[in-house]
Design a protein around this motif. Structure first.
Motif, PDB file in Angstrom:
ATOM      1  N   GLU A 221      -3.429   9.006   7.641  1.00 47.49           N
ATOM      2  CA  GLU A 221      -3.684   8.350   6.360  1.00 47.49           C
ATOM      3  C   GLU A 221      -3.161   9.189   5.201  1.00 47.49           C
ATOM      4  OE1 GLU A 221      -7.460   6.408   3.912  1.00 47.49           O
ATOM      5  OE2 GLU A 221      -7.774   7.501   5.797  1.00 47.49           O
ATOM      6  N   GLN A 222      -3.345  10.484   5.259  1.00 47.05           N
ATOM      7  CA  GLN A 222      -2.854  11.355   4.185  1.00 47.05           C
ATOM      8  C   GLN A 222      -1.331  11.419   4.164  1.00 47.05           C
ATOM      9  OE1 GLN A 222      -4.859  14.994   5.175  1.00 47.05           O
ATOM     10  NE2 GLN A 222      -6.692  14.512   3.964  1.00 47.05           N
ATOM     11  N   SER A 223      -0.715  11.474   5.338  1.00 52.23           N
ATOM     12  CA  SER A 223       0.745  11.572   5.388  1.00 52.23           C
ATOM     13  C   SER A 223       1.426  10.264   4.972  1.00 52.23           C
ATOM     14  CB  SER A 223       1.193  11.953   6.805  1.00 52.23           C
ATOM     15  OG  SER A 223       0.818  10.951   7.746  1.00 52.23           O
ATOM     16  N   MET A 224       0.746   9.121   5.147  1.00 50.45           N
ATOM     17  CA  MET A 224       1.339   7.835   4.772  1.00 50.45           C
ATOM     18  C   MET A 224       0.987   7.424   3.343  1.00 50.45           C
ATOM     19  SD  MET A 224       3.103   6.851   7.385  1.00 50.45           S
ATOM     20  CE  MET A 224       3.407   5.116   7.039  1.00 50.45           C
ATOM     21  N   LYS A 225       0.248   8.245   2.631  1.00 54.87           N
ATOM     22  CA  LYS A 225      -0.155   7.874   1.278  1.00 54.87           C
ATOM     23  C   LYS A 225       1.046   7.745   0.351  1.00 54.87           C
ATOM     24  CE  LYS A 225      -3.200   9.268  -2.519  1.00 54.87           C
ATOM     25  NZ  LYS A 225      -4.172  10.267  -3.009  1.00 54.87           N
ATOM     26  N   ARG A 226       1.969   8.713   0.427  1.00 54.28           N
ATOM     27  CA  ARG A 226       3.170   8.631  -0.411  1.00 54.28           C
ATOM     28  C   ARG A 226       4.009   7.420  -0.024  1.00 54.28           C
ATOM     29  NH1 ARG A 226       7.548  11.577  -2.916  1.00 54.28           N
ATOM     30  NH2 ARG A 226       9.505  10.767  -2.084  1.00 54.28           N
ATOM     31  N   PHE A 227       4.156   7.173   1.269  1.00 52.62           N
ATOM     32  CA  PHE A 227       4.954   6.048   1.739  1.00 52.62           C
ATOM     33  C   PHE A 227       4.415   4.724   1.199  1.00 52.62           C
ATOM     34  CE2 PHE A 227       5.765   2.703   4.885  1.00 52.62           C
ATOM     35  CZ  PHE A 227       7.142   2.783   5.004  1.00 52.62           C
ATOM     36  N   SER A 228       3.101   4.617   1.083  1.00 47.82           N
ATOM     37  CA  SER A 228       2.490   3.344   0.677  1.00 47.82           C
ATOM     38  C   SER A 228       2.447   3.154  -0.832  1.00 47.82           C
ATOM     39  CB  SER A 228       1.070   3.252   1.239  1.00 47.82           C
ATOM     40  OG  SER A 228       0.260   4.290   0.721  1.00 47.82           O
ATOM     41  N   THR A 229       2.582   4.221  -1.610  1.00 47.77           N
ATOM     42  CA  THR A 229       2.405   4.107  -3.056  1.00 47.77           C
ATOM     43  C   THR A 229       3.636   4.454  -3.870  1.00 47.77           C
ATOM     44  OG1 THR A 229       1.551   6.384  -3.172  1.00 47.77           O
ATOM     45  CG2 THR A 229      -0.059   4.620  -2.870  1.00 47.77           C
ATOM     46  N   VAL A 230       4.646   5.050  -3.275  1.00 43.29           N
ATOM     47  CA  VAL A 230       5.731   5.603  -4.083  1.00 43.29           C
ATOM     48  C   VAL A 230       6.540   4.501  -4.771  1.00 43.29           C
ATOM     49  CG1 VAL A 230       7.330   5.692  -2.118  1.00 43.29           C
ATOM     50  CG2 VAL A 230       7.681   7.221  -4.069  1.00 43.29           C
ATOM     51  N   PHE A 231       6.731   3.339  -4.109  1.00 43.64           N
ATOM     52  CA  PHE A 231       7.556   2.284  -4.678  1.00 43.64           C
ATOM     53  C   PHE A 231       6.744   1.154  -5.312  1.00 43.64           C
ATOM     54  CE2 PHE A 231      10.522   3.982  -1.391  1.00 43.64           C
ATOM     55  CZ  PHE A 231      11.471   4.467  -2.269  1.00 43.64           C
ATOM     56  N   ASP A 232       5.416   1.294  -5.367  1.00 47.78           N
ATOM     57  CA  ASP A 232       4.549   0.272  -5.961  1.00 47.78           C
ATOM     58  C   ASP A 232       4.798  -1.096  -5.317  1.00 47.78           C
ATOM     59  OD1 ASP A 232       3.554   2.216  -7.721  1.00 47.78           O
ATOM     60  OD2 ASP A 232       5.162   1.830  -9.159  1.00 47.78           O
ATOM     61  N   ASN A 233       4.888  -1.098  -3.984  1.00 48.06           N
ATOM     62  CA  ASN A 233       5.176  -2.308  -3.217  1.00 48.06           C
ATOM     63  C   ASN A 233       3.970  -2.628  -2.335  1.00 48.06           C
ATOM     64  OD1 ASN A 233       6.173  -4.177  -1.228  1.00 48.06           O
ATOM     65  ND2 ASN A 233       8.248  -3.574  -1.788  1.00 48.06           N
ATOM     66  N   GLU A 234       3.405  -3.818  -2.518  1.00 48.58           N
ATOM     67  CA  GLU A 234       2.212  -4.195  -1.762  1.00 48.58           C
ATOM     68  C   GLU A 234       2.509  -4.356  -0.273  1.00 48.58           C
ATOM     69  OE1 GLU A 234      -0.884  -4.374  -2.654  1.00 48.58           O
ATOM     70  OE2 GLU A 234      -0.435  -3.766  -4.716  1.00 48.58           O
ATOM     71  N   ASP A 235       3.713  -4.779   0.068  1.00 47.29           N
ATOM     72  CA  ASP A 235       4.062  -4.942   1.479  1.00 47.29           C
ATOM     73  C   ASP A 235       4.134  -3.587   2.186  1.00 47.29           C
ATOM     74  OD1 ASP A 235       4.217  -7.699   1.216  1.00 47.29           O
ATOM     75  OD2 ASP A 235       6.318  -7.629   0.598  1.00 47.29           O
ATOM     76  N   LEU A 236       4.708  -2.592   1.531  1.00 40.53           N
ATOM     77  CA  LEU A 236       4.731  -1.247   2.108  1.00 40.53           C
ATOM     78  C   LEU A 236       3.314  -0.701   2.255  1.00 40.53           C
ATOM     79  CD1 LEU A 236       7.727   0.480   0.292  1.00 40.53           C
ATOM     80  CD2 LEU A 236       7.562  -0.090   2.709  1.00 40.53           C
ATOM     81  N   HIS A 237       2.466  -0.980   1.293  1.00 44.63           N
ATOM     82  CA  HIS A 237       1.071  -0.548   1.388  1.00 44.63           C
ATOM     83  C   HIS A 237       0.382  -1.219   2.577  1.00 44.63           C
ATOM     84  CE1 HIS A 237      -2.766   1.020   0.035  1.00 44.63           C
ATOM     85  NE2 HIS A 237      -3.270  -0.207   0.030  1.00 44.63           N
ATOM     86  N   SER A 240       1.637   0.420   5.840  1.00 45.05           N
ATOM     87  CA  SER A 240       1.015   1.731   6.007  1.00 45.05           C
ATOM     88  C   SER A 240      -0.439   1.604   6.448  1.00 45.05           C
ATOM     89  CB  SER A 240       1.115   2.507   4.683  1.00 45.05           C
ATOM     90  OG  SER A 240       0.432   3.733   4.765  1.00 45.05           O
ATOM     91  N   ARG A 241      -1.169   0.690   5.845  1.00 43.99           N
ATOM     92  CA  ARG A 241      -2.571   0.500   6.214  1.00 43.99           C
ATOM     93  C   ARG A 241      -2.691   0.016   7.659  1.00 43.99           C
ATOM     94  NH1 ARG A 241      -3.743  -2.408   2.231  1.00 43.99           N
ATOM     95  NH2 ARG A 241      -3.597  -4.450   3.226  1.00 43.99           N
ATOM     96  N   LEU A 242      -1.764  -0.850   8.084  1.00 42.15           N
ATOM     97  CA  LEU A 242      -1.788  -1.336   9.467  1.00 42.15           C
ATOM     98  C   LEU A 242      -1.525  -0.209  10.457  1.00 42.15           C
ATOM     99  CD1 LEU A 242      -1.904  -3.712  11.469  1.00 42.15           C
ATOM    100  CD2 LEU A 242       0.535  -4.075  11.047  1.00 42.15           C
ATOM    101  N   LEU A 243      -0.562   0.657  10.145  1.00 40.43           N
ATOM    102  CA  LEU A 243      -0.260   1.785  11.030  1.00 40.43           C
ATOM    103  C   LEU A 243      -1.437   2.749  11.112  1.00 40.43           C
ATOM    104  CD1 LEU A 243       3.449   2.542  10.040  1.00 40.43           C
ATOM    105  CD2 LEU A 243       2.618   1.352  12.071  1.00 40.43           C
TER     106      LEU A 243
END
Length: 318
Positions: A221-237, A240-243
């Motif tokens: 969860e900590q390592s995917m935090k940047r991946f989910s928030t960096v582009f302000d994209n709900e689909d990426l979030h 990340s939450r699913l993974l």
């Protein structure tokens, strides 16, 4: 404006430039002293840790860019540095994947250099007298120098956001395929990171950063935090939450990924239809301006010529 007032304005500009130059020299001197102290400490530490076999090996001399980064890095944590490289700017640098010491230092140096050089250049090129004109030139130069680096980074960040949105369906399909052959989440991300970097240029870099953070001991969860928030994209979030949920609780993930991929593709079709509808409306104006005159000439040109000739004969007869 008489000659005395003009000379006073020029003298004020020269004094302002001199003051800025003195401030810059003082800042550079302070940064040089700090850097010299830091180099001394680093040299002492390196002399104790360096093996005897490498004692005769010399490091490459630093370039001018390295010196500029070193000088600017000393100011990043000061009030001036936090103002010139604010949290919003650091998030923008994150989106451009340059939010490290080097990237922040170059951004800081670019803002300082442009905010000082553009007003002076504007005064030299466009000043024709008048205090109001001089104030406008200085204000516009400082504002332009302050905002120009941010505008460049915003343009780059926008391109990366669009590219990440384009790569997302392929990422989901690859995850679904690799999960379907029995690989774990960690193995799937590792394969995507190493084997598909050429097609996932933006998301592959973000997954590589997440993988390095995970390998250093952070949770998924900590390592995917940047991946989910960096582009302000709900689909990426959502991905990340699913993974993270699959990593914590396990379970089959192929069907949710399939439904998610179908939803994203359907949304892209709707967006494309919306763009086509807007383009049709814009093309209507273009067609009116370009095709309507020609259409009028073709359909009504003969009638217009006949009317003009009849009027000409009537005028000649009278």
């Amino acid at each position: 404006m008489n000659t005395t007032q003009h000379m006073l304005i020029i003298l004020a500009v020269i004094l302002l430039a001199s003051a800025l130059l003195l401030v810059g020299v003082a800042l550079l001197a302070r940064a040089w002293r700090l850097q010299r102290n830091q180099d001394t400490v680093d040299e002492k530490i390196a002399s104790h840790e360096r093996p005897a076999a490498a004692s005769n090996v010399r490091a490459a001399p630093p370039t001018w860019r390295d010196r500029l980064v070193a000088v600017s890095a000393n100011w990043l944590d000061t009030p001036i540095g936090r103002q010139l490289v604010a949290e919003e700017d650091r998030h923008l640098l994150d989106q451009c994947n340059v939010n490290d010491v080097r990237g922040k230092s170059l951004f800081f140096a670019a803002r300082v250099a442009l905010a000082i050089s553009l007003p002076l250049l504007g005064v030299l090129l466009f000043d024709r007298g008048g205090m109001l004109r001089l104030s406008g030139i200085l204000f516009c130069g400082i504002a332009l120098g302050y905002m120009l680096p941010k505008w460049v980074m915003q343009r780059t960040a926008r391109k990366r956001q669009l590219q990440a949105a384009e790569e997302l369906p392929l990422l989901i399909d690859l995850l679904r395929l690799l999960q379907g052959v029995g690989l774990s989440v960690d193995q799937s991300l590792h394969v995507i990171e190493n084997e598909f970097r050429s097609v996932l240029q933006v998301l592959g870099e973000e997954l590589a950063i997440a993988g390095r953070q995970y390998s250093t001991g952070r949770s998924r969860e900590q390592s995917m935090k940047r991946f989910s928030t960096v582009f302000d994209n709900e689909d990426l979030h959502a991905v990340s939450r699913l993974l993270v949920q699959v990593e914590h609780h396990g379970g089959a993930v192929q069907e949710p990924l399939k439904q998610f991929s179908e939803r994203i593709r359907e949304q892209r079709k709707l967006d494309m239809r919306e763009k086509i509808g807007k383009l049709t409306v814009k093309m209507t104006g273009v067609m009116v301006l370009t095709l309507l005159p020609g259409l009028l000439v073709i359909t009504g040109g003969v009638g217009f010529l006949a009317v003009i000739r009849a009027l000409s004969r009537m005028g000649a007869g009278t």
